[in-house]
Design a protein around this motif. Structure first.
Motif, PDB file in Angstrom:
ATOM      1  N   GLY A  13       0.825  -1.212   0.000  1.00 50.75           N
ATOM      2  CA  GLY A  13       0.000   0.000   0.000  1.00 50.75           C
ATOM      3  C   GLY A  13       0.852   1.252   0.000  1.00 50.75           C
ATOM      4  O   GLY A  13       0.575   2.221  -0.729  1.00 50.75           O
ATOM      5  N   LEU A  14       1.902   1.250   0.816  1.00 54.45           N
ATOM      6  CA  LEU A  14       2.793   2.408   0.869  1.00 54.45           C
ATOM      7  C   LEU A  14       3.531   2.594  -0.445  1.00 54.45           C
ATOM      8  O   LEU A  14       3.712   3.729  -0.911  1.00 54.45           O
ATOM      9  CB  LEU A  14       3.784   2.259   2.024  1.00 54.45           C
ATOM     10  CG  LEU A  14       3.218   2.468   3.424  1.00 54.45           C
ATOM     11  CD1 LEU A  14       4.245   2.102   4.479  1.00 54.45           C
ATOM     12  CD2 LEU A  14       2.744   3.901   3.618  1.00 54.45           C
ATOM     13  N   LEU A  15       3.977   1.480  -1.038  1.00 52.78           N
ATOM     14  CA  LEU A  15       4.654   1.585  -2.338  1.00 52.78           C
ATOM     15  C   LEU A  15       3.743   2.237  -3.374  1.00 52.78           C
ATOM     16  O   LEU A  15       4.165   3.109  -4.133  1.00 52.78           O
ATOM     17  CB  LEU A  15       5.094   0.208  -2.840  1.00 52.78           C
ATOM     18  CG  LEU A  15       6.442  -0.288  -2.356  1.00 52.78           C
ATOM     19  CD1 LEU A  15       6.643  -1.743  -2.767  1.00 52.78           C
ATOM     20  CD2 LEU A  15       7.566   0.565  -2.901  1.00 52.78           C
ATOM     21  N   TYR A  16       2.473   1.832  -3.397  1.00 53.88           N
ATOM     22  CA  TYR A  16       1.539   2.417  -4.347  1.00 53.88           C
ATOM     23  C   TYR A  16       1.335   3.906  -4.062  1.00 53.88           C
ATOM     24  O   TYR A  16       1.460   4.760  -4.946  1.00 53.88           O
ATOM     25  CB  TYR A  16       0.185   1.709  -4.302  1.00 53.88           C
ATOM     26  CG  TYR A  16      -0.838   2.400  -5.175  1.00 53.88           C
ATOM     27  CD1 TYR A  16      -1.775   3.260  -4.615  1.00 53.88           C
ATOM     28  CD2 TYR A  16      -0.830   2.243  -6.548  1.00 53.88           C
ATOM     29  CE1 TYR A  16      -2.686   3.929  -5.420  1.00 53.88           C
ATOM     30  CE2 TYR A  16      -1.737   2.904  -7.355  1.00 53.88           C
ATOM     31  CZ  TYR A  16      -2.661   3.745  -6.787  1.00 53.88           C
ATOM     32  OH  TYR A  16      -3.556   4.413  -7.582  1.00 53.88           O
ATOM     33  N   ARG A  20       2.591   7.068  -6.491  1.00 56.30           N
ATOM     34  CA  ARG A  20       1.705   8.106  -7.019  1.00 56.30           C
ATOM     35  C   ARG A  20       2.168   9.492  -6.568  1.00 56.30           C
ATOM     36  O   ARG A  20       2.219  10.434  -7.350  1.00 56.30           O
ATOM     37  CB  ARG A  20       0.261   7.881  -6.559  1.00 56.30           C
ATOM     38  CG  ARG A  20      -0.380   6.590  -7.024  1.00 56.30           C
ATOM     39  CD  ARG A  20      -0.398   6.409  -8.531  1.00 56.30           C
ATOM     40  NE  ARG A  20      -0.886   7.579  -9.233  1.00 56.30           N
ATOM     41  CZ  ARG A  20      -0.643   7.834 -10.519  1.00 56.30           C
ATOM     42  NH1 ARG A  20       0.057   6.989 -11.228  1.00 56.30           N
ATOM     43  NH2 ARG A  20      -1.120   8.909 -11.093  1.00 56.30           N
ATOM     44  N   ALA A  21       2.495   9.613  -5.284  1.00 60.27           N
ATOM     45  CA  ALA A  21       2.958  10.902  -4.767  1.00 60.27           C
ATOM     46  C   ALA A  21       4.264  11.312  -5.438  1.00 60.27           C
ATOM     47  O   ALA A  21       4.482  12.491  -5.743  1.00 60.27           O
ATOM     48  CB  ALA A  21       3.144  10.828  -3.249  1.00 60.27           C
ATOM     49  N   ASN A  22       5.119  10.342  -5.681  1.00 61.22           N
ATOM     50  CA  ASN A  22       6.402  10.647  -6.291  1.00 61.22           C
ATOM     51  C   ASN A  22       6.239  11.132  -7.732  1.00 61.22           C
ATOM     52  O   ASN A  22       6.960  12.018  -8.177  1.00 61.22           O
ATOM     53  CB  ASN A  22       7.318   9.427  -6.236  1.00 61.22           C
ATOM     54  CG  ASN A  22       8.783   9.800  -6.261  1.00 61.22           C
ATOM     55  OD1 ASN A  22       9.166  10.842  -5.754  1.00 61.22           O
ATOM     56  ND2 ASN A  22       9.593   8.959  -6.860  1.00 61.22           N
ATOM     57  N   LEU A  23       5.284  10.569  -8.464  1.00 58.02           N
ATOM     58  CA  LEU A  23       5.029  11.031  -9.829  1.00 58.02           C
ATOM     59  C   LEU A  23       4.623  12.502  -9.825  1.00 58.02           C
ATOM     60  O   LEU A  23       5.080  13.283 -10.660  1.00 58.02           O
ATOM     61  CB  LEU A  23       3.948  10.172 -10.494  1.00 58.02           C
ATOM     62  CG  LEU A  23       4.360   8.739 -10.831  1.00 58.02           C
ATOM     63  CD1 LEU A  23       3.154   7.941 -11.330  1.00 58.02           C
ATOM     64  CD2 LEU A  23       5.469   8.726 -11.872  1.00 58.02           C
ATOM     65  N   ASN A  24       3.782  12.886  -8.866  1.00 55.91           N
ATOM     66  CA  ASN A  24       3.376  14.292  -8.756  1.00 55.91           C
ATOM     67  C   ASN A  24       4.570  15.172  -8.403  1.00 55.91           C
ATOM     68  O   ASN A  24       4.730  16.270  -8.941  1.00 55.91           O
ATOM     69  CB  ASN A  24       2.277  14.458  -7.695  1.00 55.91           C
ATOM     70  CG  ASN A  24       0.986  13.788  -8.111  1.00 55.91           C
ATOM     71  OD1 ASN A  24       0.769  13.528  -9.286  1.00 55.91           O
ATOM     72  ND2 ASN A  24       0.141  13.495  -7.147  1.00 55.91           N
ATOM     73  N   THR A  25       5.387  14.700  -7.503  1.00 59.79           N
ATOM     74  CA  THR A  25       6.565  15.456  -7.096  1.00 59.79           C
ATOM     75  C   THR A  25       7.526  15.634  -8.260  1.00 59.79           C
ATOM     76  O   THR A  25       8.094  16.708  -8.457  1.00 59.79           O
ATOM     77  CB  THR A  25       7.278  14.756  -5.919  1.00 59.79           C
ATOM     78  OG1 THR A  25       6.353  14.629  -4.841  1.00 59.79           O
ATOM     79  CG2 THR A  25       8.489  15.533  -5.459  1.00 59.79           C
TER      80      THR A  25
END
Length: 197
Positions: A13-16, A20-25
């Motif tokens: 769950g954290l990886l997902y 997603r958060a990393n793509l935005n960053t």
């Protein structure tokens, strides 16, 4: 459910969520880099050459990437070209004979784990800084045995550890061949491992 299953589900769950958060960053980082570069060059010169933009963009992106990671605005996952278990180390450093000099300084460096490390679930990562290697209150890797100075996960150690070569790292050695450590080793905990790019 066992604790292992709960942990595996939590990690997935954290990886997902972090992916997603990393793509935005990453998108925000790229936009900020482009704006910074264009403003700097337009103000400084008035006209811009394409190669100047690319050169400046690379420098600014590196600096902003480090700033984002330091502020916890990015999730760090190391890209690896090969599995750590397939990597063949091109050098051999006799750490046993040097450990009293360097105090296992390399084990106080911080770096991003790979997806392989995280999914394997053996090497611990810092919950406050997702997927960065975990360090203890003494500034050293949590897997470093404080008495023997041996790695507790040596067979599973990350690719970054396998590839790291201290011989020319001035933070650790004044002169590797003459066995002269850097007198500033005590200031090292938490320093970043140099990136390959």
């Amino acid at each position: 459910m066992t604790d292992d299953i709960d942990r595996d589900e939590l990690v997935q769950g954290l990886l997902y969520a972090h992916t997603r958060a990393n793509l935005n960053t990453i998108e925000a980082l790229h936009a900020r880099v482009d704006v910074s570069v264009l403003l700097d060059l337009l103000v400084a010169r008035g006209l811009v050459e394409p190669q100047e933009i690319e050169d400046k963009r690379r420098d600014v992106e590196k600096a902003l990437r480090e700033e984002f990671v330091a502020k916890g605005l990015a999730v760090a996952i190391a890209e690896q070209e090969v599995s750590k278990y397939e990597y063949i180390e091109p050098f051999d450093i006799d750490c046993d004979s040097r450990i009293e000099l360097c105090k296992a300084a390399c084990c106080s460096l911080t770096f991003a784990l790979s997806k392989e490390d995280v999914e394997e679930g053996i090497v611990r990562w810092d919950l406050g800084r997702p997927y960065m290697n975990s360090t203890g209150s003494n500034g050293h890797c949590v897997h470093l045995d404080p008495t023997s100075k041996c790695c507790g996960v040596y067979e599973e150690r990350p690719l970054t550890c396998r590839k790291y070569d201290c011989r020319n790292d001035e933070r650790i050695w004044v002169d590797f061949d003459k066995r002269i450590p850097n007198p500033g080793l005590g200031e090292l905990p938490g320093a970043q491992v140099p990136r390959d790019d």
